[in-house]
Design a protein around this motif. Structure first.
Motif, PDB file in Angstrom:
ATOM      1  N   LEU A  70      71.451  31.272 -88.014  1.00 37.11           N
ATOM      2  CA  LEU A  70      71.850  32.687 -88.059  1.00 37.11           C
ATOM      3  C   LEU A  70      72.211  33.198 -86.662  1.00 37.11           C
ATOM      4  N   VAL A  71      71.517  32.695 -85.641  1.00 37.29           N
ATOM      5  CA  VAL A  71      71.879  33.038 -84.261  1.00 37.29           C
ATOM      6  C   VAL A  71      73.273  32.501 -83.939  1.00 37.29           C
ATOM      7  N   TYR A  72      73.528  31.265 -84.353  1.00 38.38           N
ATOM      8  CA  TYR A  72      74.855  30.648 -84.180  1.00 38.38           C
ATOM      9  C   TYR A  72      75.918  31.529 -84.838  1.00 38.38           C
ATOM     10  N   TRP A  73      75.649  31.943 -86.067  1.00 36.88           N
ATOM     11  CA  TRP A  73      76.573  32.783 -86.823  1.00 36.88           C
ATOM     12  C   TRP A  73      76.804  34.110 -86.114  1.00 36.88           C
ATOM     13  N   GLY A  74      75.720  34.716 -85.620  1.00 38.66           N
ATOM     14  CA  GLY A  74      75.838  35.985 -84.916  1.00 38.66           C
ATOM     15  C   GLY A  74      76.703  35.867 -83.674  1.00 38.66           C
ATOM     16  N   CYS A  75      76.530  34.790 -82.922  1.00 41.71           N
ATOM     17  CA  CYS A  75      77.349  34.566 -81.727  1.00 41.71           C
ATOM     18  C   CYS A  75      78.811  34.347 -82.109  1.00 41.71           C
ATOM     19  N   LEU A  76      79.030  33.647 -83.226  1.00 47.09           N
ATOM     20  CA  LEU A  76      80.390  33.422 -83.713  1.00 47.09           C
ATOM     21  C   LEU A  76      81.063  34.739 -84.076  1.00 47.09           C
ATOM     22  N   MET A  77      80.330  35.589 -84.793  1.00 46.09           N
ATOM     23  CA  MET A  77      80.870  36.887 -85.196  1.00 46.09           C
ATOM     24  C   MET A  77      81.125  37.791 -83.984  1.00 46.09           C
ATOM     25  N   ALA A  78      80.339  37.594 -82.934  1.00 47.40           N
ATOM     26  CA  ALA A  78      80.504  38.403 -81.724  1.00 47.40           C
ATOM     27  C   ALA A  78      81.650  37.908 -80.844  1.00 47.40           C
ATOM     28  N   GLY A  79      82.260  36.792 -81.219  1.00 50.80           N
ATOM     29  CA  GLY A  79      83.385  36.262 -80.466  1.00 50.80           C
ATOM     30  C   GLY A  79      83.007  35.408 -79.280  1.00 50.80           C
ATOM     31  N   ALA A  80      81.751  34.929 -79.229  1.00 48.78           N
ATOM     32  CA  ALA A  80      81.314  34.082 -78.122  1.00 48.78           C
ATOM     33  C   ALA A  80      81.988  32.711 -78.215  1.00 48.78           C
ATOM     34  N   SER A  81      82.055  32.020 -77.108  1.00 49.43           N
ATOM     35  CA  SER A  81      82.662  30.685 -77.083  1.00 49.43           C
ATOM     36  C   SER A  81      81.792  29.703 -77.856  1.00 49.43           C
TER      37      SER A  81
END
Length: 201
Positions: free
Chosen positions: A159-170
């Motif tokens: 879920l942290v991975y998903w959150g970073c993905l949604m936030a546009g992180a690399s």
């Protein structure tokens, strides 16, 4: 996979192999038996993932995974005084291997075009099920089925991975954040004895 993801997978293989070999040493296995336990621990979850994703198991395409397990065996033999006799070293290697393998499982699943919720499931399988096979082989109750926070740590990291993905992180930030979250959560869970309630009849 990219170079960074390949490095993570080799590193995860090494750490998980050490965790498996260390437990085999405690159980008084011989070198071959210890290597087998280490190898099964390292490749078990990823093999199940690749079967589900209908691709060739990762370790069959590159000898470095088997070599990483040999390195893990040698490290336990040479550093037995520190890796076997000091309590808590198992959890260190297990937690690091868990976090890194979840990273790789999620990345590979997304790379094949599956949605994020499937990637989190595959990441959890990649991280947790090698440990399940390890525990079954050495006749222990699998960690994932005990009250300890284990598979749920994988899901939370996903879920942290998903959150970073949604936030546009690399992609690198996504993987580092996910892996670190799982590792820290496992350390804290073991240190503070965090767990879920036991299901009673």
């Amino acid at each position: 996979m990219g170079t960074f993801e390949y490095f993570l997978e080799i590193l995860a293989t090494l750490f998980y192999a050490i965790s498996g070999v260390r437990l085999a040493a405690v159980k008084k296995f011989d070198w071959f038996g210890a290597y087998t336990i280490g190898f099964v621990t390292a490749i078990g979850g990823g093999t199940i993932r690749d079967v589900f994703l209908k691709c060739n198991p990762f370790w069959m395409l590159d000898p470095w995974y088997a070599i990483a397990t040999i390195v893990g065996l040698v490290m336990v033999i040479v550093l037995k005084k520190y890796l076997v006799r000091i309590e808590g070293t198992f959890y260190i290697f297990d937690a690091i291997g868990l976090g890194l393998f979840v990273d790789v499982g999620i990345y590979k699943t997304l790379l094949m075009g599956f949605p994020m919720w499937v990637a989190i499931i595959m990441g959890t399988i990649t991280g947790a099920f090698g440990g399940v096979l390890r525990d079954i082989f050495i006749n222990e109750e699998p960690l994932v089925f005990r009250k300890e926070i284990y598979a749920t740590a994988c899901i939370a990291g996903g879920l942290v991975y998903w959150g970073c993905l949604m936030a546009g992180a690399s992609a690198t930030v996504q993987q580092v954040a996910c892996g670190l979250f799982i590792i820290v959560l496992r350390f804290l869970a073991v240190k503070h004895n965090w767990s879920f309630p036991i299901l009673k009849n």
